[in-house]
Structure formats: structure tokens, C-alpha cells
Design a protein around this motif. Structure first.
Motif, PDB file in Angstrom:
ATOM      1  N   ILE A 175       1.165  -1.172   0.432  1.00 28.21           N
ATOM      2  CA  ILE A 175      -0.279   0.161   0.027  1.00 28.21           C
ATOM      3  C   ILE A 175       1.338   1.516  -0.138  1.00 28.21           C
ATOM      4  N   ILE A 176       1.934   0.986   0.693  1.00 27.52           N
ATOM      5  CA  ILE A 176       2.698   1.865   0.995  1.00 27.52           C
ATOM      6  C   ILE A 176       3.278   2.432  -0.890  1.00 27.52           C
ATOM      7  N   LYS A 177       4.566   1.367  -1.023  1.00 28.73           N
ATOM      8  CA  LYS A 177       4.900   1.458  -2.608  1.00 28.73           C
ATOM      9  C   LYS A 177       3.509   2.285  -3.430  1.00 28.73           C
ATOM     10  N   LEU A 178       2.471   1.787  -2.938  1.00 27.50           N
ATOM     11  CA  LEU A 178       1.564   1.702  -4.377  1.00 27.50           C
ATOM     12  C   LEU A 178       1.572   3.429  -4.247  1.00 27.50           C
ATOM     13  N   GLN A 179       1.502   3.626  -2.837  1.00 21.59           N
ATOM     14  CA  GLN A 179       0.828   4.858  -2.803  1.00 21.59           C
ATOM     15  C   GLN A 179       2.030   6.291  -3.455  1.00 21.59           C
ATOM     16  N   GLU A 180       3.392   5.696  -2.853  1.00 20.69           N
ATOM     17  CA  GLU A 180       4.096   6.763  -3.374  1.00 20.69           C
ATOM     18  C   GLU A 180       4.667   5.999  -4.629  1.00 20.69           C
ATOM     19  N   LYS A 181       3.885   5.250  -5.705  1.00 21.04           N
ATOM     20  CA  LYS A 181       3.970   5.969  -7.458  1.00 21.04           C
ATOM     21  C   LYS A 181       2.681   6.624  -7.817  1.00 21.04           C
ATOM     22  N   LEU A 182       1.727   5.934  -7.332  1.00 16.81           N
ATOM     23  CA  LEU A 182       0.479   6.847  -7.842  1.00 16.81           C
ATOM     24  C   LEU A 182       0.569   7.972  -7.248  1.00 16.81           C
ATOM     25  N   GLY A 183       0.789   8.584  -6.213  1.00 14.42           N
ATOM     26  CA  GLY A 183       0.910  10.212  -5.831  1.00 14.42           C
ATOM     27  C   GLY A 183      -0.627  10.475  -5.108  1.00 14.42           C
ATOM     28  N   PHE A 184      -1.760   9.250  -4.861  1.00 13.87           N
ATOM     29  CA  PHE A 184      -2.731   9.927  -3.734  1.00 13.87           C
ATOM     30  C   PHE A 184      -2.975  10.226  -3.093  1.00 13.87           C
ATOM     31  N   THR A 185      -3.681  10.953  -1.904  1.00 16.70           N
ATOM     32  CA  THR A 185      -3.849  11.368  -0.278  1.00 16.70           C
ATOM     33  C   THR A 185      -4.542  10.149   0.159  1.00 16.70           C
ATOM     34  N   LEU A 186      -3.470   9.928   1.281  1.00 13.73           N
ATOM     35  CA  LEU A 186      -4.377   7.952   1.810  1.00 13.73           C
ATOM     36  C   LEU A 186      -4.910   8.613   3.056  1.00 13.73           C
ATOM     37  N   VAL A 187      -6.152   8.469   3.187  1.00 16.66           N
ATOM     38  CA  VAL A 187      -6.530   8.163   4.798  1.00 16.66           C
ATOM     39  C   VAL A 187      -7.262   6.554   5.406  1.00 16.66           C
ATOM     40  N   TYR A 188      -6.041   5.824   6.499  1.00 18.93           N
ATOM     41  CA  TYR A 188      -6.131   4.840   6.308  1.00 18.93           C
ATOM     42  C   TYR A 188      -6.264   4.864   8.049  1.00 18.93           C
ATOM     43  N   VAL A 189      -7.348   3.179   7.890  1.00 22.77           N
ATOM     44  CA  VAL A 189      -8.252   3.684   9.669  1.00 22.77           C
ATOM     45  C   VAL A 189      -7.612   2.326  10.239  1.00 22.77           C
ATOM     46  N   THR A 190      -7.007   2.543  11.332  1.00 22.21           N
ATOM     47  CA  THR A 190      -6.499   1.266  11.564  1.00 22.21           C
ATOM     48  C   THR A 190      -6.646   0.325  13.790  1.00 22.21           C
ATOM     49  N   HIS A 191      -6.592  -0.569  14.038  1.00 24.38           N
ATOM     50  CA  HIS A 191      -6.613  -0.648  15.043  1.00 24.38           C
ATOM     51  C   HIS A 191      -5.057  -1.003  15.828  1.00 24.38           C
ATOM     52  N   ASN A 192      -4.547  -1.034  14.384  1.00 26.86           N
ATOM     53  CA  ASN A 192      -3.579  -1.984  14.682  1.00 26.86           C
ATOM     54  C   ASN A 192      -1.704  -0.855  14.823  1.00 26.86           C
ATOM     55  N   GLN A 193      -1.347  -0.556  16.296  1.00 26.89           N
ATOM     56  CA  GLN A 193      -0.477   0.926  16.602  1.00 26.89           C
ATOM     57  C   GLN A 193       0.739   0.385  15.654  1.00 26.89           C
ATOM     58  N   GLU A 194       0.874  -1.214  15.512  1.00 26.24           N
ATOM     59  CA  GLU A 194       2.458  -1.381  14.286  1.00 26.24           C
ATOM     60  C   GLU A 194       2.026  -0.853  13.503  1.00 26.24           C
ATOM     61  N   GLU A 195       0.973  -1.711  12.314  1.00 26.59           N
ATOM     62  CA  GLU A 195       0.848  -0.722  11.201  1.00 26.59           C
ATOM     63  C   GLU A 195       0.385   0.110  11.070  1.00 26.59           C
ATOM     64  N   ALA A 196      -0.318   1.009  12.236  1.00 21.69           N
ATOM     65  CA  ALA A 196       0.079   2.917  11.643  1.00 21.69           C
ATOM     66  C   ALA A 196       0.942   3.684  11.624  1.00 21.69           C
ATOM     67  N   ASN A 197       2.077   2.811  12.323  1.00 16.36           N
ATOM     68  CA  ASN A 197       3.114   3.116  12.390  1.00 16.36           C
ATOM     69  C   ASN A 197       3.705   3.050  11.384  1.00 16.36           C
ATOM     70  N   GLU A 198       4.115   2.247  10.400  1.00 13.17           N
ATOM     71  CA  GLU A 198       4.525   1.629   9.679  1.00 13.17           C
ATOM     72  C   GLU A 198       4.296   2.696   8.219  1.00 13.17           C
ATOM     73  N   ILE A 199       2.653   3.249   8.245  1.00  6.71           N
ATOM     74  CA  ILE A 199       1.793   3.054   7.199  1.00  6.71           C
ATOM     75  C   ILE A 199       1.678   4.848   6.926  1.00  6.71           C
ATOM     76  N   ALA A 200       2.215   5.373   7.966  1.00  7.83           N
ATOM     77  CA  ALA A 200       1.554   6.821   8.278  1.00  7.83           C
ATOM     78  C   ALA A 200       2.767   7.911   8.340  1.00  7.83           C
ATOM     79  N   THR A 201       2.570   9.266   7.200  1.00 11.06           N
ATOM     80  CA  THR A 201       3.146   9.961   7.431  1.00 11.06           C
ATOM     81  C   THR A 201       2.606  11.166   8.780  1.00 11.06           C
ATOM     82  N   ARG A 202       1.270  10.693   9.090  1.00 12.81           N
ATOM     83  CA  ARG A 202       0.960  11.588  10.644  1.00 12.81           C
ATOM     84  C   ARG A 202       0.650  10.601  10.974  1.00 12.81           C
ATOM     85  N   LEU A 203      -0.107  10.691  12.191  1.00 12.00           N
ATOM     86  CA  LEU A 203      -1.026   9.580  13.060  1.00 12.00           C
ATOM     87  C   LEU A 203      -1.689  10.482  13.505  1.00 12.00           C
TER      88      LEU A 203
END
Ligand SMILES: Nc1ncnc2c1ncn2[C@@H]1O[C@H](COP(=O)(O)OP(=O)(O)OP(=O)(O)O)[C@@H](O)[C@H]1O
Ligand SMILES: [Mg+2]
Length: 210
Positions: A179-207
Motif C-alpha cells: 500500500i505504501i509503495k502504491l501510494q508513493e508510485k501513484l501519489g494519491f492522498t491516503l486516509v487510513y483507519v486501523t486499530h493496529n499501532q504497529e501497522e499505523a506507525n509503518e503506514i503513516a506520515t502523520r498519526l
């Protein structure tokens, strides 16, 4: 840019959001964390345009798309795609038909649809899956189909509601990197919801914690 300004949402006489303000810049990867029932899905549905705020205002690129009790710009005109918490794939359709559906509604020709479906399935690593049916796919494969369907219309904004929560740790880690790779390649804005702190830390540019 997405702006939620002083949003209040009341559901069943309970304030789900109160004076909630959030500004999201283009190409950010914002991850929203919060306990069950805190209003995460509600925020995504507000941005998508499925619901209007009871109080406050929503802007996309300086245009007011919704304000108190009123949707001014409908979902299909917002250039936004959403991957739903339950994925909401059509089980009676094939993988290709699922990805193609939105394109058809938006008036893409048959030729353009065939090309786009192949391109999207390649992007998510499901090129040989076009004619398979949804109900025989694994959880991870379904997540990929949902992602391909959401990206087919080249949205400027992608909303993802706990898209990887049903996956085991290994597949979750693989897909979050993709998902991170696709976002970097395609350049869309991502708003992502999760319960998983580790997943959140990895994906987010902002929490964002709500
Ligand atoms: N259409 C609706 N009608 C009545 N209540 C609603 C509606 N939509 C949401 N709610 C309520 O608003 C609250 C917030 O719901 P929301 O789905 O945004 O939570 P969430 O943070 O996404 O939770 P979860 O992590 O469990 O998915 C919940 O208490 C929910 O029951
Ligand atoms: Mg939710």
C-alpha cells in the motif's frame, strides 16, 4: 487538501464527533487510530460524502463539499475511492467484473475497461485472477481486489477502513508495504483507519488519535 472544520456528529443522541477539526494535505498518508465506536468510519464516510455533518464544514481543495446537514458535492464527483471495512465486494461477480464495475458506471468504453482492469490487477499482483469468483479467494486476495477496484478510477484521495484487519500478521505486513509503495508510485492522498499501532506507525506520515 481535505479540511474538516469544527465537525459535530450526533448518532442515537450521542455525540460521536464534537468540534472535530482536521486538515490533510495532498499526498499525505494520514492514519486515524481510536477505539471501537470512536468515530473513525464516520470520519471516512464524511470525507467520501455518504453522510453530511450535523455541524461544521468539509472542504476539498478549497471547495465546500458539505456543510451543516447538507451534501453539496456527491460522492461520485469527489474523485475519492473507499475500501470499506467489510470490503463490500460483489460475491456473484468475477474479480475482473468487480474491478470493472466503477469504470462502467463512469462511462469508460469496453476497450478502455479491459485495459484498465488488466493494469490494476497487475498492480496488485493478481493478473491471473481476472475470471475467478470472489467467494473462492483468500482474505488477502480479496483485500487486493478491493484495492484494485478502489484504484481503478485513479482517485486523488483513497480512504481505507481497516483494510488489513482480517489478515494474519505475515500477510498484513506484506500488504501494508505494498500500500505504501502504491501510494508513493501513484501519489494519491491516503486516509487510513486501523486499530493496529504497529501497522499505523509503518503506514503513516502523520498519526491522528481520536
Ligand atoms: N448510521 C448510524 N446510525 C446510528 N448510529 C451510528 C450510525 N453510524 C455510526 N453510528 C454510531 O456512531 C458511533 C461511531 O461509529 P463508527 O462506525 O464511526 O465507529 P468506529 O470508530 O469506526 O468503530 P470500529 O472501530 O468498531 O469500526 C458508534 O457508536 C456507532 O454505533
Ligand atoms: Mg469502523
Amino acid at each position: 487538501m481535505i479540511t474538516l472544520k469544527h465537525i459535530t456528529m450526533i448518532q442515537n443522541n450521542k455525540k460521536v464527533l464534537e468540534d472535530f477539526t482536521l486538515e490533510i494535505k495532498a499526498k499525505e498518508r494520514v492514519v486515524i487510530l481510536g477505539e471501537s465506536g470512536s468515530g473513525k468510519t464516520t470520519i471516512l464516510r464524511l470525507i467520501a460524502g455518504f453522510i453530511a455533518p450535523d455541524k461544521g464544514e468539509i472542504r476539498i481543495d478549497h471547495t465546500i463539499v458539505a456543510n451543516e446537514g447538507e451534501i453539496l458535492c456527491p460522492p461520485h464527483e469527489r474523485n475519492i475511492s473507499m475500501v470499506f471495512q467489510d470490503l463490500a465486494l460483489w460475491p456473484h461477480m468475477s474479480v475482473g467484473e468487480n474491478v470493472s464495475f466503477g469504470l462502467k458506471i463512469h462511462g469508460f468504453s469496453k476497450e478502455a475497461r479491459i485495459k484498465k482492469v488488466k493494469e490494476m490487477l497487475k498492480l496488485v499482483g493478481l493478473l491471473d485472477y481476472e475470471s475467478r469468483h470472489i467467494d473462492v479467494l483468500s482474505g488477502g486476495e480479496r483485500q487486493r481486489v478491493a484495492l484494485a477496484r478502489a484504484l481503478a478510477l485513479s482517485p486523488k484521495i483513497l480512504l481505507m477502513d481497516e483494510p488489513l484487519s482480517s489478515l494474519d500478521t505475515k500477510r498484513n505486513k506484506i500488504l501494508r508495504k505494498e500500500i505504501i509503495k502504491l501510494q508513493e508510485k501513484l501519489g494519491f492522498t491516503l486516509v487510513y483507519v486501523t486499530h493496529n499501532q504497529e501497522e499505523a506507525n509503518e503506514i503513516a506520515t502523520r498519526l491522528i488519535f481520536i
